[in-house]
Design a protein around this motif. Structure first.
Motif, PDB file in Angstrom:
ATOM      1  N   SER A 259      -7.824   9.117  -7.043  1.00 57.53           N
ATOM      2  CA  SER A 259      -8.543   8.682  -5.841  1.00 57.53           C
ATOM      3  C   SER A 259      -9.105   9.826  -5.011  1.00 57.53           C
ATOM      4  O   SER A 259      -9.754   9.584  -4.007  1.00 57.53           O
ATOM      5  N   SER A 260      -8.850  11.086  -5.399  1.00 57.46           N
ATOM      6  CA  SER A 260      -9.347  12.189  -4.589  1.00 57.46           C
ATOM      7  C   SER A 260      -9.573  13.428  -5.457  1.00 57.46           C
ATOM      8  O   SER A 260      -9.017  13.548  -6.566  1.00 57.46           O
TER       9      SER A 260
ATOM     10  N   ARG B 105       2.727   4.194  -2.667  1.00 64.15           N
ATOM     11  CA  ARG B 105       1.785   5.288  -2.913  1.00 64.15           C
ATOM     12  C   ARG B 105       2.515   6.630  -3.009  1.00 64.15           C
ATOM     13  O   ARG B 105       2.196   7.469  -3.863  1.00 64.15           O
TER      14      ARG B 105
ATOM     15  N   THR C 236      -2.863  -2.760  -8.459  1.00 64.27           N
ATOM     16  CA  THR C 236      -4.097  -2.477  -7.720  1.00 64.27           C
ATOM     17  C   THR C 236      -4.836  -3.770  -7.395  1.00 64.27           C
ATOM     18  O   THR C 236      -4.624  -4.808  -8.026  1.00 64.27           O
ATOM     19  N   ASP C 237      -5.739  -3.663  -6.418  1.00 61.15           N
ATOM     20  CA  ASP C 237      -6.621  -4.788  -6.121  1.00 61.15           C
ATOM     21  C   ASP C 237      -7.857  -4.701  -7.011  1.00 61.15           C
ATOM     22  O   ASP C 237      -7.963  -3.819  -7.875  1.00 61.15           O
TER      23      ASP C 237
ATOM     24  N   ASN D 272      -7.729  -0.085  -5.757  1.00 66.14           N
ATOM     25  CA  ASN D 272      -6.876   0.545  -4.754  1.00 66.14           C
ATOM     26  C   ASN D 272      -5.410   0.176  -4.983  1.00 66.14           C
ATOM     27  O   ASN D 272      -5.087  -0.996  -5.196  1.00 66.14           O
TER      28      ASN D 272
ATOM     29  N   THR E  77      -1.914  -1.018  -4.328  1.00 66.28           N
ATOM     30  CA  THR E  77      -1.294  -1.872  -3.312  1.00 66.28           C
ATOM     31  C   THR E  77       0.215  -1.985  -3.502  1.00 66.28           C
ATOM     32  O   THR E  77       0.914  -2.450  -2.601  1.00 66.28           O
TER      33      THR E  77
ATOM     34  N   HIS F   5      -2.913  -9.346  -6.736  1.00 63.03           N
ATOM     35  CA  HIS F   5      -3.159  -8.075  -7.401  1.00 63.03           C
ATOM     36  C   HIS F   5      -2.394  -7.998  -8.726  1.00 63.03           C
ATOM     37  O   HIS F   5      -1.626  -8.900  -9.064  1.00 63.03           O
TER      38      HIS F   5
END
Length: 349
Positions: free
Chosen positions: A87-88, A125, A187-188, A192, A194, A224
């Motif tokens: 995600s980054s 997370r 994830t959704d 993302n 969850t 999800h």
């Protein structure tokens, strides 16, 4: 500083382009100056191609890649990020340093992070961030004991060697135990995180740990699921993690979602753009009811539904009892006719 670091690591990665492809895109193959594979998530196919040789930067640089089907392109840092669904940029850099065996830079000083509420998405997370890929771990051994192999690069799975376990009905101040655990990322529809699903493992037997229960979920699960493969016009949904991993083994080009329980399967949010939904039906009453409920919801949205039935209680039971070749043969007549060649071509051998 981040841009300079990213540029330097991207150049180092370009010298290892073929090794990176063999590690993260193991379902592909070398063809001349290129590595050819289905997509950045390592599906079999010929859509994505990576330059293996060339200058370290600029046009035609080693490591540059393009997916002809989607138009996506980038360098090897982008490829690693897409492959593991990171995600980054920071996560991609950490993974690249791990691959290159480079030390991580000293983090800047920062204020202590407050504790995340127990069982919250934020706690999930943080636990996920502390885990590692399953390759060569007890988690990979556990899956192999269930007949599930070839999942070491699956980005939705990780391993934690010391995952806390609180026994049920113990006083609040009881210290938790620590057991190895297989983590599955929930994830959704946007990808993302969850929540997480944890399966605690016995380090002696590589089976499930002698705990009751030995599986727990944390975070927000409603709607999800654990998503393996990128949904296109087709997707399959079912209950258990091992069930859907077994189906993914049998039909490696079919994206799958494990909802983790019958109630959550019935309430699963479906990705946009799908035209046909395969539903792996567990043989018990709750499983059949959940499958029927999800099918009714899907059909009301104009999505065709196709149930997949198994001879025993689920796909993993069939896989262990009858083997992979037999499971594929059992699934073949249940597939929509137009999907047979598409879903079974890459597994014909």
């Amino acid at each position: 500083m981040m841009e300079s670091t990213a540029s330097e690591i991207a150049q180092r990665l370009s010298h290892e382009a073929e090794a990176i492809c063999r590690h993260y895109l193991s379902n592909g193959r070398k063809q001349g100056r290129y590595w050819i594979v289905g997509n950045a998530e390592n599906s079999p196919g010929r859509s994505l191609y990576v330059l293996l040789t060339g200058p370290i930067s600029g046009k035609g640089a080693a490591g540059k890649w393009t997916d002809a089907a989607t138009g996506e392109h980038g360098d090897l840092l982008d490829l690693i990020s897409a492959n593991l669904r990171l995600s980054s940029l920071g996560e991609a850099l950490d993974e690249a340093r791990r691959f290159l065996s480079l030390p991580r830079p000293d983090p800047p000083p920062r204020a202590p992070q407050p504790n995340a509420p127990t069982g919250s998405p934020e706690a999930a997370r943080r636990l996920w961030a502390m885990a590692q890929p399953i390759a060569g771990t007890l988690a990979e051994g556990y899956l192999a004991s269930r007949g599930i192999v070839g999942m070491r690069n699956t980005s939705a799975l990780r391993f934690h060697p010391h995952c806390y376990y609180w026994r049920e009905h113990e006083p609040d101040d009881t210290q938790p135990e620590a057991w190895p655990a297989l983590l599955a990322k929930v994830t959704d529809t946007g990808g993302n995180l969850t929540g997480l699903h944890r399966t605690w493992l016995d380090p002696t037997t590589a089976g499930k740990a002698p705990l009751d229960p030995n599986r727990k979920a944390m975070g927000n699960l409603l709607g999800h699921g654990v998503r393996i493969g990128k949904a296109t016009d087709l997707v399959a949904a079912g209950e258990g993690l091992e069930t859907m991993l077994s189906l993914r083994m049998a039909l490696p080009d079919l994206p799958v979602i494990a909802a983790l329980s019958a109630n959550h399967l019935a309430a699963l949010d479906l990705p946009d753009g799908i035209e046909r939904l395969y539903i792996a039906v567990d043989s018990d009453k709750a499983g059949r009811f959940a499958a029927d409920t999800l099918a009714d919801r899907a059909r009301s949205s104009g999505i065709e539904t196709v149930p997949l039935a198994f001879r025993l209680e689920d796909a993993n039971a069939d896989l262990r009892a009858f083997g992979l070749h037999d499971l594929r043969a059992h699934l073949r007549p249940q597939l929509a006719p137009q999907d047979v060649e598409r879903l079974l071509a890459s597994s014909a051998a």
